[in-house]
Design a protein around this motif. Structure first.
Motif, PDB file in Angstrom:
ATOM      1  N   TYR A  62       0.817  -1.089  -0.062  1.00 18.86           N
ATOM      2  CA  TYR A  62      -0.092   0.133   0.358  1.00 18.86           C
ATOM      3  C   TYR A  62       0.791   1.281   0.029  1.00 18.86           C
ATOM      4  O   TYR A  62       0.258   2.171  -0.155  1.00 18.86           O
ATOM      5  N   ALA A  63       2.195   0.921   0.279  1.00 16.93           N
ATOM      6  CA  ALA A  63       3.101   2.232   0.210  1.00 16.93           C
ATOM      7  C   ALA A  63       3.479   2.694  -1.450  1.00 16.93           C
ATOM      8  O   ALA A  63       3.127   2.006  -2.369  1.00 16.93           O
ATOM      9  N   THR A  64       3.588   4.019  -1.384  1.00 21.15           N
ATOM     10  CA  THR A  64       3.970   4.652  -2.882  1.00 21.15           C
ATOM     11  C   THR A  64       5.329   5.128  -2.814  1.00 21.15           C
ATOM     12  O   THR A  64       5.508   6.454  -2.554  1.00 21.15           O
ATOM     13  N   PRO A  65       6.541   4.282  -2.951  1.00 18.70           N
ATOM     14  CA  PRO A  65       7.676   4.908  -3.145  1.00 18.70           C
ATOM     15  C   PRO A  65       7.985   6.001  -4.132  1.00 18.70           C
ATOM     16  O   PRO A  65       9.055   6.947  -3.815  1.00 18.70           O
ATOM     17  N   ASP A  66       7.071   6.069  -5.314  1.00 17.65           N
ATOM     18  CA  ASP A  66       7.586   7.304  -6.163  1.00 17.65           C
ATOM     19  C   ASP A  66       6.694   8.511  -6.003  1.00 17.65           C
ATOM     20  O   ASP A  66       6.779   9.395  -6.848  1.00 17.65           O
ATOM     21  N   ALA A  67       5.878   8.582  -4.851  1.00 17.82           N
ATOM     22  CA  ALA A  67       5.366   9.669  -4.692  1.00 17.82           C
ATOM     23  C   ALA A  67       6.295  10.785  -4.284  1.00 17.82           C
ATOM     24  O   ALA A  67       7.109  10.807  -3.663  1.00 17.82           O
ATOM     25  N   PRO A  68       5.768  12.098  -4.698  1.00 20.08           N
ATOM     26  CA  PRO A  68       6.629  13.105  -4.351  1.00 20.08           C
ATOM     27  C   PRO A  68       6.716  13.491  -2.847  1.00 20.08           C
ATOM     28  O   PRO A  68       5.626  13.075  -2.143  1.00 20.08           O
ATOM     29  N   ALA A  69       7.617  13.932  -2.237  1.00 17.01           N
ATOM     30  CA  ALA A  69       7.892  14.298  -0.959  1.00 17.01           C
ATOM     31  C   ALA A  69       7.718  15.729  -0.450  1.00 17.01           C
ATOM     32  O   ALA A  69       8.222  16.617  -1.468  1.00 17.01           O
ATOM     33  N   GLY A  70       7.285  16.202   0.235  1.00 14.09           N
ATOM     34  CA  GLY A  70       7.217  17.758   0.675  1.00 14.09           C
ATOM     35  C   GLY A  70       5.977  18.188   1.207  1.00 14.09           C
ATOM     36  O   GLY A  70       4.828  17.512   1.192  1.00 14.09           O
ATOM     37  N   GLY A  71       5.804  19.344   1.531  1.00 15.26           N
ATOM     38  CA  GLY A  71       4.479  19.864   1.794  1.00 15.26           C
ATOM     39  C   GLY A  71       3.885  19.639   3.295  1.00 15.26           C
ATOM     40  O   GLY A  71       4.681  18.975   4.011  1.00 15.26           O
ATOM     41  N   GLN A  72       3.000  20.552   3.402  1.00 12.86           N
ATOM     42  CA  GLN A  72       2.300  20.289   4.725  1.00 12.86           C
ATOM     43  C   GLN A  72       0.814  19.803   4.729  1.00 12.86           C
ATOM     44  O   GLN A  72       0.171  19.975   3.857  1.00 12.86           O
ATOM     45  N   PHE A  73       0.599  18.833   5.694  1.00  7.94           N
ATOM     46  CA  PHE A  73      -0.762  18.410   5.857  1.00  7.94           C
ATOM     47  C   PHE A  73      -1.146  18.904   7.276  1.00  7.94           C
ATOM     48  O   PHE A  73      -0.852  18.376   8.227  1.00  7.94           O
ATOM     49  N   ASN A  74      -2.400  19.640   6.979  1.00 11.61           N
ATOM     50  CA  ASN A  74      -3.022  20.205   8.227  1.00 11.61           C
ATOM     51  C   ASN A  74      -4.324  19.361   8.306  1.00 11.61           C
ATOM     52  O   ASN A  74      -5.198  19.369   7.550  1.00 11.61           O
ATOM     53  N   MET A  75      -4.531  18.705   9.420  1.00  8.08           N
ATOM     54  CA  MET A  75      -5.530  17.529   9.694  1.00  8.08           C
ATOM     55  C   MET A  75      -6.265  17.799  10.812  1.00  8.08           C
ATOM     56  O   MET A  75      -5.978  18.377  11.761  1.00  8.08           O
ATOM     57  N   SER A  76      -7.716  17.496  10.794  1.00  9.76           N
ATOM     58  CA  SER A  76      -8.452  17.261  12.072  1.00  9.76           C
ATOM     59  C   SER A  76      -8.348  15.665  12.255  1.00  9.76           C
ATOM     60  O   SER A  76      -8.749  14.735  11.416  1.00  9.76           O
ATOM     61  N   VAL A  77      -7.886  15.283  13.419  1.00  8.91           N
ATOM     62  CA  VAL A  77      -7.470  13.759  13.833  1.00  8.91           C
ATOM     63  C   VAL A  77      -8.909  13.137  13.923  1.00  8.91           C
ATOM     64  O   VAL A  77     -10.022  13.608  14.737  1.00  8.91           O
ATOM     65  N   GLY A 106       8.464   4.613   1.025  1.00  7.49           N
ATOM     66  CA  GLY A 106       6.951   4.851   0.435  1.00  7.49           C
ATOM     67  C   GLY A 106       5.897   5.415   1.069  1.00  7.49           C
ATOM     68  O   GLY A 106       4.624   5.316   0.829  1.00  7.49           O
ATOM     69  N   LEU A 107       6.335   5.788   2.597  1.00  9.06           N
ATOM     70  CA  LEU A 107       5.062   6.322   3.552  1.00  9.06           C
ATOM     71  C   LEU A 107       5.705   7.587   4.074  1.00  9.06           C
ATOM     72  O   LEU A 107       6.883   7.911   3.804  1.00  9.06           O
ATOM     73  N   ASP A 108       4.829   8.450   4.506  1.00 10.56           N
ATOM     74  CA  ASP A 108       5.000   9.730   5.147  1.00 10.56           C
ATOM     75  C   ASP A 108       5.718  10.610   4.425  1.00 10.56           C
ATOM     76  O   ASP A 108       6.930  10.952   4.437  1.00 10.56           O
ATOM     77  N   HIS A 109       5.020  11.060   3.355  1.00  9.33           N
ATOM     78  CA  HIS A 109       5.393  11.980   2.390  1.00  9.33           C
ATOM     79  C   HIS A 109       5.446  13.333   2.504  1.00  9.33           C
ATOM     80  O   HIS A 109       6.433  14.172   2.189  1.00  9.33           O
ATOM     81  N   PHE A 110       4.659  14.074   3.658  1.00 16.95           N
ATOM     82  CA  PHE A 110       4.637  15.215   3.893  1.00 16.95           C
ATOM     83  C   PHE A 110       5.708  15.616   4.808  1.00 16.95           C
ATOM     84  O   PHE A 110       6.166  14.730   5.667  1.00 16.95           O
ATOM     85  N   ASP A 111       6.312  16.573   4.616  1.00 17.62           N
ATOM     86  CA  ASP A 111       7.400  17.569   5.485  1.00 17.62           C
ATOM     87  C   ASP A 111       6.966  17.912   6.844  1.00 17.62           C
ATOM     88  O   ASP A 111       7.814  17.651   7.922  1.00 17.62           O
ATOM     89  N   THR A 112       5.641  18.280   6.951  1.00 16.66           N
ATOM     90  CA  THR A 112       5.140  18.636   8.263  1.00 16.66           C
ATOM     91  C   THR A 112       3.781  18.069   8.321  1.00 16.66           C
ATOM     92  O   THR A 112       3.051  18.207   7.222  1.00 16.66           O
ATOM     93  N   ILE A 113       3.270  17.802   9.625  1.00 20.53           N
ATOM     94  CA  ILE A 113       1.905  17.504   9.988  1.00 20.53           C
ATOM     95  C   ILE A 113       1.413  18.437  10.945  1.00 20.53           C
ATOM     96  O   ILE A 113       2.167  18.459  12.014  1.00 20.53           O
ATOM     97  N   ARG A 114       0.552  19.174  10.734  1.00 23.71           N
ATOM     98  CA  ARG A 114       0.024  20.113  11.714  1.00 23.71           C
ATOM     99  C   ARG A 114      -1.326  19.719  12.304  1.00 23.71           C
ATOM    100  O   ARG A 114      -2.073  19.396  11.519  1.00 23.71           O
ATOM    101  N   ILE A 115      -1.530  19.888  13.432  1.00 25.30           N
ATOM    102  CA  ILE A 115      -2.911  19.537  14.186  1.00 25.30           C
ATOM    103  C   ILE A 115      -3.156  20.687  15.006  1.00 25.30           C
ATOM    104  O   ILE A 115      -2.428  21.148  15.696  1.00 25.30           O
ATOM    105  N   ASP A 116      -4.488  21.237  14.561  1.00 26.34           N
ATOM    106  CA  ASP A 116      -4.919  22.590  15.346  1.00 26.34           C
ATOM    107  C   ASP A 116      -6.018  22.067  16.342  1.00 26.34           C
ATOM    108  O   ASP A 116      -6.552  21.085  15.782  1.00 26.34           O
ATOM    109  N   PHE A 117      -6.132  22.670  17.425  1.00 28.24           N
ATOM    110  CA  PHE A 117      -6.870  22.238  18.477  1.00 28.24           C
ATOM    111  C   PHE A 117      -8.135  23.241  18.802  1.00 28.24           C
ATOM    112  O   PHE A 117      -8.064  24.360  18.827  1.00 28.24           O
ATOM    113  N   PHE A 118      -9.150  22.646  18.494  1.00 31.86           N
ATOM    114  CA  PHE A 118     -10.548  23.566  18.657  1.00 31.86           C
ATOM    115  C   PHE A 118     -11.492  22.910  19.658  1.00 31.86           C
ATOM    116  O   PHE A 118     -11.824  21.578  19.766  1.00 31.86           O
TER     117      PHE A 118
END
Length: 625
Positions: free
Chosen positions: A59-74, A266-278
């Motif tokens: 299920y991994a994707t070794p050829d996927a681009p790396a970088g960017g930020q993922f802002n998620m609601s967990v 092939g996993l964990d492609h984002f450079d940054t993962i951000r979680i905001d709390f509400f």
């Protein structure tokens, strides 16, 4: 449903799910693995999917681009973590509220795969060797493995982690490690885990994913008191920035030692993962609409049904989509605290369930998108149907004198109301059950023989639940129960939940495709009834249920596991300890159209932040580059 505690062991520190035959009985599943031979992985039932020389998970994707930020609601969290606020960076203790996904800082000796139900592969360890008596496991540590501090991961760190978590860790960790007798550093790069001889394979497998932390860090820090300082790990991420109660950012380690290892490639492609709390769901949704949050799994039916018509959706910048659920049980139930005497009678719990008119609530509040749950194991093969099968009866008959007679007939299912919101026949039935339990109406109030009124406080941490479940409270009140909501903030909710200071709360858990002993004991076992911080919200302590958990724990193949879980399901449904509430057949997710991902999703887990990646062309097209 009153707060939803979405617990997943696959999501925490790569702690694996695994249940198999007794470690003392040879020739079955994991127990059939050869001894005195270095192995690259272990499987509870059957063969490993991936050979020793595998390059990456399917299920991994070794050829996927790396970088960017993922802002998620967990959508899920574990141990002392909270999605509403946080005041500590130590997730390994009961005290405080840690941020979800801080498990990304840590690797374990082994890690689970998301496309197998019960397998583990070496991570920090390069191999595992089972002793001749099958009570000990020797792990050879990878020479490349380092903590974010730059220090090498050694056997001493492994010993310290296991001993500390067993003695001082969160109750869930202590339960996982209860059959672990000793951890011995045989060399700087070799460690032996010795079990009691009472363990099953699942006890061993459950322990092999425990996060490893550096011993040296705690030379100047008391384990229980670490709060604002991140505990270094050997995992892919480290804490990049945070502000208690507001946000946390996890940054990818550029020096991550395992980036080219098969279990991580092939996993964990984002450079940054951000979680905001509400603290308020409405504010969190507004942040998503503005694009401050870019992925959101939706758990509020009204929002899903009526509020996704904002401009970004209309313009195609935001995608609203349903994804299939995993092949795992869906557990979402109410917990009435039996540590309080008035809820200890099964008839009382049955009566309270009758006051919830699902048909009316689903039509008027849920927009018809939910199903009424009969079982704690919905959407899985573990859900019992009809009368017991011969295989189930073989398990249940030795316990007949300790079980409700209803267990041996057609399995209990939720009654269907007339949809009016106030089904008089059901309310009369509820009054009858309460009368059998010693509660009678007097001057409009429900009282016991001593004249004490029956009170029920539904503790929640989101005001939206008052709207959704107001009819339920009204029906309870109509019977003379002094019923009300108690709205508390996230920190207070966590603290009161840990101390079992409530009448009624809600809970949702991920049991995994192969429920482990520590998970089942944590929810249903006598051992955890009075252990603060455990998931035994209802306060169960039943020797017959304990015996059934032991049968599950010693299942010798998946068919035996399924039969044992169905037998347990029948008993739980007859007892009304956990009262099944609602479930959905799919994940309802919305995301800004700036991501790439593989389909289909894995069958046994969906950590979106590990699987997806930033598609720069898509991001530019919607102005999010």
């Amino acid at each position: 449903m009153g707060t939803t505690f979405r617990f997943t062991r696959r999501g925490f520190g790569q702690m694996a799910l695994g249940l198999a035959a007794s470690a003392l009985l040879p020739g079955r599943g994991f127990a059939a693995s050869p001894t005195e031979t270095p192995l690259h992985g272990l499987s509870a039932f059957g063969d490993l999917k991936y050979p020793a020389d595998f390059s990456h998970f399917g299920y991994a994707t070794p050829d996927a681009p790396a970088g960017g930020q993922f802002n998620m609601s967990v959508p899920n969290w574990a141990l002392n973590q909270s999605p509403l606020t946080f005041d500590t960076l130590n997730t390994f203790v009961l005290k405080g509220n840690a941020p979800p996904r801080i498990e990304k800082l840590y690797d374990g000796l082994m890690t689970s795969s998301l496309d197998e139900p019960d397998s583990l592969y070496c991570a920090l360890a390069s191999s595992v060797t089972i002793s001749a008596d099958r009570n000990a496991y020797v792990f050879a540590l990878r020479p490349e493995a380092t903590f974010s501090s730059g220090a090498k991961v050694t056997a001493e760190d492994v010993v310290f982690s296991y001993e500390t978590f067993k003695e001082k860790g969160h109750p869930s960790l202590q339960i996982t490690l209860q059959e672990l007798d000793a951890v011995v550093a045989e060399a700087p790069d070799r460690v032996r885990l010795v079990f009691s001889g009472r363990q099953t394979d699942q006890d061993a497998l459950g322990a092999f994913g425990i996060p490893i932390v550096p011993k040296a860090f705690f030379d100047a820090e008391a384990f229980e008191n670490v709060t604002a300082k991140p505990i270094p790990g050997s995992g892919r991420f480290e804490v990049k920035a945070f502000e208690f109660g507001r946000y946390v950012e996890y940054g990818k380690r550029q020096d991550y030692w395992a980036r080219d290892m098969a279990f991580a490639r092939g996993l964990d492609h984002f450079d940054t993962i951000r979680i905001d709390f509400f603290r308020d769901r409405t504010i969190g949704f507004e942040a998503f609409k503005k694009g401050n949050i870019t992925f959101r799994e939706e758990f509020t039916s009204k929002t899903w049904a009526t509020d996704y018509g904002f401009p970004a959706v209309v313009e195609g910048k935001v995608i609203k989509r349903e994804f299939p659920r995993e092949k795992t049980p869906t557990f979402q139930s109410w917990a009435l605290n039996q540590r309080r005497e008035r809820f200890a009678d099964r008839n009382v719990r049955h009566a309270i369930n009758l006051c919830f008119d699902f048909e009316w609530t689903n039509a008027q509040m849920f927009y018809g998108i939910y199903e009424h749950s009969d079982s704690c194991f919905e959407t899985s093969d573990f859900k019992a149907e009809g009368p017991p099968s011969p295989a189930e009866l073989k398990i249940l008959e030795p316990l007949r004198d300790k079980l409700p007679e209803e267990v041996f007939g057609d399995v209990w299912t939720q009654p269907v109301s007339d949809g009016s919101g106030r089904d008089r026949a059901r309310l009369r039935e509820a009054l009858g059950l309460l009368a059998e339990a010693g509660w009678k109406q007097a001057e409009g109030k429900l009282v016991n023989a001593a004249g004490q009124p029956f009170a029920l406080e539904y503790m929640i941490d989101d005001q939206g639940f008052e709207r959704v479940y107001s009819k339920f409270i009204q029906n309870l009140t109509s019977l003379g129960i002094d019923a009300s909501f108690r709205l508390v903030d996230g920190a207070q909710y966590q603290e009161r939940k840990n101390r079992f200071d409530y009448d009624l709360i809600g809970g949702a858990f991920s049991l995994g495709s192969t429920p482990t002993r520590d998970t089942l004991v944590g929810l249903f076992g006598s051992l955890t009834r009075d252990r603060e911080g455990s998931n035994n919200f209802v306060g169960m302590a039943d020797p017959a249920v304990d015996a059934l958990i032991d049968v599950v724990n010693r299942a010798e193949d998946r068919k035996s596991l399924t039969m044992a879980m169905r037998a347990l399901d029948r008993v739980l449904r007859a007892r009304f300890d956990w009262i099944p509430n609602i479930h959905s057949e799919s994940h309802r997710a919305a995301y800004w159209d700036m991501f790439g991902f593989r389909e289909p999703k894995p069958d046994y887990g969906w950590p979106v932040e590990r699987l997806w990646w930033l598609d720069e062309a898509k991001a530019r097209a919607i102005g999010k580059a």
